[in-house]
Enzyme design. Structure first.
Site, mmCIF file in Angstrom:
data_model
loop_
_atom_site.group_PDB
_atom_site.id
_atom_site.type_symbol
_atom_site.label_atom_id
_atom_site.label_comp_id
_atom_site.label_asym_id
_atom_site.label_seq_id
_atom_site.Cartn_x
_atom_site.Cartn_y
_atom_site.Cartn_z
ATOM 1 C CG ASP A 94 -2.699 1.324 5.614
ATOM 2 O OD1 ASP A 94 -2.317 0.276 5.068
ATOM 3 O OD2 ASP A 94 -1.932 2.205 6.029
ATOM 4 C CD GLU A 143 -3.130 -3.734 5.932
ATOM 5 O OE1 GLU A 143 -2.547 -4.178 4.937
ATOM 6 O OE2 GLU A 143 -2.833 -2.639 6.447
#
Length: 672
Positions: free
Chosen positions: A337, A389
């Site tokens: 993330d 990401e």
């Protein structure tokens, strides 16, 4: 001219030549850090075994519990719990010269009380006073349903979990990934929190039926606020207890592996919750233990704390976290993330319109951390999967460390869903530009694999809409029955299928779908909060809609399964990029070849072409293997799938001629 010392990354991309020294520096920093850690700890693997030393660990030889905690600025630590009636003076820890405190609690004295699931905390005294904290390496943490207080618990079951997945390997997921992004808590029909076991028994069979070979599980690491979607982590080594026990999570992973499905988890190393009671913030009384001090250690947009990746004990904490989830829970990899935020001190809040911006305001310690983490993942599982990401497009992010990269296997194609939403919000169908569509879907760094997706959890959150909702909106509440005619629903279903197939076949080297989007789940995701009366109505998935034989959700579900099965059988995403064959702005038609298949799309809302002729690279007879216009997929059955299509030679070229109706996509394969 490149020299023999020029990194492969630069040799493969001459535009990087002005930044060769930066790339060489990132390689040197990695080698220096790796050498230092290997010299001190023996290996990176040993260094990343910190969870076997820090936290609570049972010593089978000495018969008792070791508890160790890194808290260099604290003046005193003591372990407290039910076993000593929470007496903060009864069991003080001793500090060594590395800032690590420890105590041994032998079974002779405490064995009857320090049992499986016994409640424990640590009392930390600093110049700010004394505070009860959750141990940093706690492996099981529970939350009181009424007070929301967190408590660490010893995880020491009489019988360890018995794994049955010895033969499973994530090879297909690494080479040809079809990823199902999911959230255990909101995966059930009920208005409440789903469990690991419910997900394993009820949802994994649906994922298998859809043809996916990988699940990407969100919100696994413990977090105090359910509505954070798992992105405000407090306890990095604890699987969220709101979904069940650590054994229950192991059961989920084991069951997925039995079905041939790899399991990757969202790992949140980009930031941490700022809460003092549950998390790491000011653990030893200082603001620069795990995190950067002052403003550099705080993410204003996310309202959370930022790690100092240059500190050795922070590095050990994070790398140990990587190894822990892979070794203890058999995870097959991670989706990292917030990578863009981690890479740059400005957290990505600029436009990346020039190469030099990839080499300014960069946190070099983060690059070294990524290189070490990806090196470790491959050491544990050679085909372990790591996905970044990242929306910046940092060169080399998804190339091997040995080439000057950071070692990720894939980056998420984050611009693709943004493009689809922008198109659906701001342009009529007649205004869609097929050249812009092609360019958007094919614009990615050569040699760096991309996971393509039309929408993920980001697009499903309250405040936005899923693609199905953008296309059909309130009509989905009243006109999704097969016997209820609706031009809006017809258009929505046709374009929903085409957008998915266009993205999968053209947009990358992997495919991702968010739970429920395969059947056009009609509503947003909104976790219980004060603003909605703490309701779970929108924090669930309405599988009854997909299962109902008379509703058109079933048709989208059928197409999703057929699409992924076709792509999986033909190894589409693992193949070389698509080659353009025909672009027809008048008819909004796009035709291309990928891995010897012909993909033909007609995005026109009105123009159906009965004899659409286009060049193909290989002569022979072709047959349709996927047709979005089939009745079982919610189409109008305008095409006979039993027909074969022979090529015709004209002017030294080979042509196919097919019936290409409006808002239809077909896939053809050479059969003779």
């Amino acid at each position: 001219m490149p020299s023999k010392n020029t990194p492969i990354l630069v040799k493969n991309d001459p535009w990087l030549a002005p930044f060769e020294s930066d790339i060489q520096d990132r390689m040197k920093r990695f080698e220096a850090r790796k050498k230092q850690l290997e010299s001190e700890y023996g290996s990176i693997d040993a260094f990343a075994s910190g969870y076997n030393y820090l936290g609570f660990n049972y010593d089978t030889k000495k018969k008792g519990w070791w508890y160790r905690e890194w808290a260099p600025n604290a003046s005193a630590l003591s372990v407290i719990g039910d076993f000593n009636n929470w007496d903060r003076s009864a069991h003080p820890l001793q500090k060594n010269d590395r800032g690590i405190w420890e105590i041994f609690l032998e079974d002779k004295l405490y064995g009857s009380k320090l049992t499986h699931e016994a409640a424990v905390k640590v009392h930390v005294v600093s110049d700010k006073g004394g505070v009860d904290r959750i141990p940093a390496y706690a492996r099981y943490v529970t939350q009181d349903e009424k007070t929301y207080d967190f408590t660490a618990r010893l995880w020491h079951p009489e019988k360890p979990y018995k794994w049955t997945d010895k033969k499973f390997a994530p090879d297909q997921s690494y080479d040809n990934p079809y990823i199902y992004e999911c959230h255990v808590g909101m995966a059930q029909e009920k208005e409440g929190v789903g469990t690991y076991r419910e997900f394993a028994d009820k949802i994994l069979p649906k994922i298998k039926e859809q043809g996916y070979n990988t699940i990407q599980v969100m919100a696994v690491q413990e977090h105090p606020y359910y509505g954070s979607f798992g992105y405000h982590v407090s306890n990095f080594f604890a699987p969220s207890s709101r979904f069940g026990t650590p054994h229950d999570l192991k059961y989920l992973v084991d069951t997925a592996h039995k079905l041939g499905i790899a399991v990757i988890m969202d790992i949140v190393h980009s930031h941490a919750v700022k809460n003092l009671a549950e998390g790491l913030n000011e653990f030893d009384g200082s603001d620069d233990q795990y995190f950067h001090p002052g403003g550099r250690g705080f993410h204003t947009l996310w309202d959370s704390k930022l790690f100092n990746y240059g500190k050795e004990e922070v590095l050990r904490f994070l790398l140990s976290n990587v190894k822990y989830w892979m070794e203890e829970f058999h995870m097959d990899g991670f989706r990292y993330d917030g990578v863009t935020s981690m890479l740059y001190f400005h957290h990505g809040d600029i436009s990346f319109d020039h190469y030099e911006k990839y080499f300014k305001d960069v946190d070099w310690d983060v690059l070294t951390y990524f290189q070490l983490a990806n090196d470790l993942i491959k050491e544990i599982k050679p085909k372990g999967i790591s996905i970044a990401e990242d929306m910046s497009g940092m060169p080399g992010l998804c190339r091997p460390v040995s080439e000057g990269g950071m070692g990720f296997d894939f980056r998420l194609g984050m611009g693709i869903p943004d493009y689809w939403i922008k198109l659906l919000k701001h342009k009529h169908d007649e205004q869609w530009n097929i050249h812009e569509m092609w360019d958007t879907l094919t614009n990615r760094r050569y040699g760096e694999r991309t996971i393509a997706y039309a929408e993920s959890h980001d697009q499903a959150l309250v405040g936005d809409k899923s693609i199905a909702f953008w296309l059909m909106d309130k009509e989905m509440y009243t006109h999704m029955h097969k016997d209820t005619p609706s031009l809006i629903i017809d258009r929505g279903i046709a374009l929903h299928k085409m957008i998915r197939l266009f993205t999968l076949s053209l947009g990358g080297e992997g495919w991702l779908n968010f739970i429920g989007n395969e059947f056009g789940h009609p509503e947003w995701v909104d976790f219980p909060r004060e603003g909605n009366g703490w309701s779970y109505k929108y924090a669930r998935r309405q599988w009854n809609l997909q299962e109902h034989p008379d509703l058109r959700y079933k048709q989208l579900y059928n197409f999703g399964a057929a699409m992924v099965q076709m792509a999986n059988d033909e190894k589409i995403v693992g193949s070389l990029p698509a080659q353009q064959l025909n672009m027809d702005e008048d008819n909004k038609a796009i035709i291309f070849e990928r891995n010897n298949l012909i993909f033909a799309f007609n995005f026109s809302p009105t123009n159906s072409v009965p004899d659409y002729r286009f060049k193909v690279p290989v002569p022979g007879k072709y047959k349709i293997i996927l047709n979005s216009d089939k009745g079982e997929f919610g189409g109008h059955d305008r095409i006979d799938d039993e027909m074969t299509y022979p090529t015709v030679a004209l002017f030294g070229e080979h042509f196919l001629s097919v019936y290409l109706p409006s808002r239809v996509a077909i896939v053809l394969k050479k059969v003779k």
